[in-house]
Scaffold this motif. Structure first.
Motif, mmCIF file in Angstrom:
data_model
loop_
_atom_site.group_PDB
_atom_site.id
_atom_site.type_symbol
_atom_site.label_atom_id
_atom_site.label_comp_id
_atom_site.label_asym_id
_atom_site.label_seq_id
_atom_site.Cartn_x
_atom_site.Cartn_y
_atom_site.Cartn_z
ATOM 1 N N GLY A 157 0.796 -1.217 0.000
ATOM 2 C CA GLY A 157 0.000 0.000 0.000
ATOM 3 C C GLY A 157 0.828 1.265 0.000
ATOM 4 O O GLY A 157 2.012 1.271 0.353
ATOM 5 N N SER A 158 0.176 2.354 -0.406
ATOM 6 C CA SER A 158 0.763 3.693 -0.281
ATOM 7 C C SER A 158 -0.264 4.577 0.418
ATOM 8 O O SER A 158 -1.467 4.474 0.166
ATOM 9 N N PHE A 159 0.232 5.413 1.306
ATOM 10 C CA PHE A 159 -0.616 6.297 2.091
ATOM 11 C C PHE A 159 0.046 7.672 2.052
ATOM 12 O O PHE A 159 1.139 7.859 2.576
ATOM 13 N N VAL A 160 -0.595 8.628 1.385
ATOM 14 C CA VAL A 160 -0.015 9.965 1.217
ATOM 15 C C VAL A 160 -0.889 10.953 1.968
ATOM 16 O O VAL A 160 -2.093 11.034 1.734
ATOM 17 N N LYS A 161 -0.277 11.716 2.894
ATOM 18 C CA LYS A 161 -1.059 12.709 3.634
ATOM 19 C C LYS A 161 -0.383 14.069 3.558
ATOM 20 O O LYS A 161 0.839 14.175 3.476
ATOM 21 N N PHE A 162 -1.226 15.091 3.564
ATOM 22 C CA PHE A 162 -0.770 16.476 3.528
ATOM 23 C C PHE A 162 -1.282 17.150 4.798
ATOM 24 O O PHE A 162 -2.476 17.175 5.048
ATOM 25 N N VAL A 163 -0.361 17.696 5.581
ATOM 26 C CA VAL A 163 -0.696 18.298 6.866
ATOM 27 C C VAL A 163 -0.061 19.674 6.937
ATOM 28 O O VAL A 163 1.083 19.860 6.527
ATOM 29 N N LYS A 164 -0.799 20.641 7.455
ATOM 30 C CA LYS A 164 -0.247 21.979 7.654
ATOM 31 C C LYS A 164 -0.182 22.271 9.144
ATOM 32 O O LYS A 164 -1.176 22.180 9.849
ATOM 33 N N ILE A 165 1.034 22.598 9.620
ATOM 34 C CA ILE A 165 1.247 22.989 11.005
ATOM 35 C C ILE A 165 1.790 24.404 10.988
ATOM 36 O O ILE A 165 2.847 24.663 10.414
ATOM 37 N N HIS A 166 1.051 25.343 11.589
ATOM 38 C CA HIS A 166 1.394 26.765 11.514
ATOM 39 C C HIS A 166 1.465 27.135 10.029
ATOM 40 O O HIS A 166 0.479 27.034 9.333
ATOM 41 N N ASP A 167 2.631 27.543 9.519
ATOM 42 C CA ASP A 167 2.753 27.871 8.098
ATOM 43 C C ASP A 167 3.566 26.837 7.334
ATOM 44 O O ASP A 167 3.995 27.079 6.207
ATOM 45 N N THR A 168 3.787 25.679 7.927
ATOM 46 C CA THR A 168 4.641 24.666 7.303
ATOM 47 C C THR A 168 3.792 23.564 6.680
ATOM 48 O O THR A 168 2.978 22.940 7.364
ATOM 49 N N LEU A 169 3.989 23.316 5.385
ATOM 50 C CA LEU A 169 3.319 22.216 4.711
ATOM 51 C C LEU A 169 4.180 20.965 4.831
ATOM 52 O O LEU A 169 5.359 20.980 4.480
ATOM 53 N N ILE A 170 3.582 19.895 5.335
ATOM 54 C CA ILE A 170 4.287 18.624 5.509
ATOM 55 C C ILE A 170 3.616 17.583 4.628
ATOM 56 O O ILE A 170 2.400 17.446 4.611
ATOM 57 N N TRP A 171 4.448 16.845 3.899
ATOM 58 C CA TRP A 171 3.963 15.828 2.978
ATOM 59 C C TRP A 171 4.541 14.491 3.425
ATOM 60 O O TRP A 171 5.736 14.261 3.323
ATOM 61 N N ASP A 172 3.686 13.614 3.960
ATOM 62 C CA ASP A 172 4.102 12.277 4.413
ATOM 63 C C ASP A 172 3.678 11.238 3.381
ATOM 64 O O ASP A 172 2.542 11.277 2.892
ATOM 65 N N THR A 173 4.561 10.297 3.108
ATOM 66 C CA THR A 173 4.227 9.165 2.245
ATOM 67 C C THR A 173 4.656 7.886 2.942
ATOM 68 O O THR A 173 5.836 7.728 3.255
ATOM 69 N N ALA A 174 3.733 6.992 3.211
ATOM 70 C CA ALA A 174 4.058 5.695 3.809
ATOM 71 C C ALA A 174 3.896 4.605 2.757
ATOM 72 O O ALA A 174 2.839 4.485 2.142
ATOM 73 N N LEU A 175 4.954 3.849 2.529
ATOM 74 C CA LEU A 175 4.943 2.705 1.615
ATOM 75 C C LEU A 175 5.034 1.456 2.477
ATOM 76 O O LEU A 175 6.043 1.247 3.162
ATOM 77 N N THR A 176 3.981 0.636 2.456
ATOM 78 C CA THR A 176 3.877 -0.437 3.448
ATOM 79 C C THR A 176 3.507 -1.786 2.840
ATOM 80 O O THR A 176 2.972 -1.866 1.733
ATOM 81 N N LEU A 177 3.773 -2.823 3.610
ATOM 82 C CA LEU A 177 3.230 -4.157 3.389
ATOM 83 C C LEU A 177 2.335 -4.481 4.567
ATOM 84 O O LEU A 177 2.681 -4.156 5.718
ATOM 85 N N GLY A 178 1.188 -5.111 4.291
ATOM 86 C CA GLY A 178 0.251 -5.369 5.370
ATOM 87 C C GLY A 178 -0.411 -6.726 5.261
ATOM 88 O O GLY A 178 -0.416 -7.357 4.198
ATOM 89 N N LEU A 179 -0.970 -7.169 6.369
ATOM 90 C CA LEU A 179 -1.727 -8.409 6.435
ATOM 91 C C LEU A 179 -3.120 -8.067 6.960
ATOM 92 O O LEU A 179 -3.263 -7.433 8.005
#
Length: 196
Positions: free
Chosen positions: A69-91
């Motif tokens: 799987g891929s999980f992409v999230k966009f989060v804004k803290i104060h004035d900072t844009l944060i882009w997280d991407t998780a590349l995972t294997l799951g059961l």
């Protein structure tokens, strides 16, 4: 973000499968929704945003599924844009009444864009800082014919950072360092559909 979610929904409509999500074979799921994340360094910062999720996996014995799987999230803290991407294997494991649980693990690159961040980032003369480290998590969800909902909790430990400068035709790495105290705790709710 809302337009992107709507586009994803309407693109997927023509190919929605009517198959049993636990029928043996290959399946693909897409979705999105809100998330909350706590970023822990010297202090805690709470951020909210949207995420998009894709899982591609194989179901067997009408009870189990293995997924990449891929999980992409966009989060804004104060004035900072944060882009997280998780590349995972799951059961994934089926429960009664079409509920399921899923455990997953993988790697999660996290990108901070430094234009609007405090001086501590701008002094590096980098355009963005890329953090990397492992991610683990747990999900509980339920299938409803061709769509599903899912709640997830995840933990990331970011152990390396690289600064990238984008002022030329080719991005340049301007620093690389090891980390020991950057943690991310996230909670999300996903609404999605089975594509096939």
């Amino acid at each position: 973000m809302k337009k992107l979610l709507l586009l994803l929904f309407f693109i997927s409509l023509p190919v929605l499968s009517q198959d049993d999500p636990w029928k043996e074979g290959l399946h693909m799921y897409v979705g999105g929704g809100p998330n909350l994340s706590v970023y822990h360094t010297s202090g805690d910062s709470l951020g909210a945003g949207l995420h998009f999720k894709t899982d591609f996996g194989y179901s067997f014995k009408k009870v189990w599924a293995i997924e990449a799987g891929s999980f992409v999230k966009f989060v804004k803290i104060h004035d900072t844009l944060i882009w997280d991407t998780a590349l995972t294997l799951g059961l994934k494991r089926k429960l009664p009444d079409d509920y399921y649980i899923r455990v997953f693990a993988g790697q999660a690159p996290t990108v901070f864009y430094t234009d609007d961040t405090p001086d501590v980032y701008r002094k590096t003369k980098s355009s963005r800082v890329i953090y990397t480290g492992p991610v683990i998590g747990f999900s509980l969800g339920k299938f409803h014919e061709t769509w599903f909902w899912e709640t997830s909790l995840s933990y990331q430990s970011l152990d390396k950072a690289r600064g990238i400068r984008d002022d030329g035709s080719v991005p340049t790495e301007v620093f690389r360092t090891d980390l020991s105290s950057v943690k991310i705790f996230s909670a999300s709710v996903t609404f999605g559909m089975m594509v096939f």
